[in-house]
Write a protein that holds these residues in place. Sequence first.
Motif: not given
Length: 148
Positions: A119-137
């Motif tokens: 792990l080099l870097y991490s960050g927050t995702v805003s807005p959060n992404i709700v992943v369910s079937s068919g969702v493309t993050p």
Amino acid sequence: MSKGNVFENEWLLHVFNNATLPLIGDAAGLLASAAPGHLYVSLHTGDPGEAGDQTTSEIAYTNYARMDVDRAAGATGWTVTNNSVSPGAAITFAASGGGAGGTVTHFVVGTASVGAGKLLYSGTVSPNIVVSSGVTPQLTTATAITED
């Protein structure tokens, strides 16, 4: 203790754009790699923390895979400015074909396409992404990691 602003920006340029880091080591500096390679971006349902790796809280869904991004400037790589780094273009992950899914709250930039990876870097995702079937993050060019 913090790094100086100039060094923070130069460090990000070295890691993400494969730029030479001047005045480190010998007179030529810390040189760019002959073959710059890729960094791998993963999605996470929680903060992996500094002790984590690329698998810590990594999302799982059918078709999910980490995305490789060139260690370069521009649309195939990263934009570094003012001690901050962002994708040069949107990073689009595969659409969910089902499976566990979850809510993406964090992303990681690491060294491995699969497995634990560094792990080099991490960050927050805003807005959060709700992943369910068919969702493309997707992480946009507004997604950023900032030194300091």
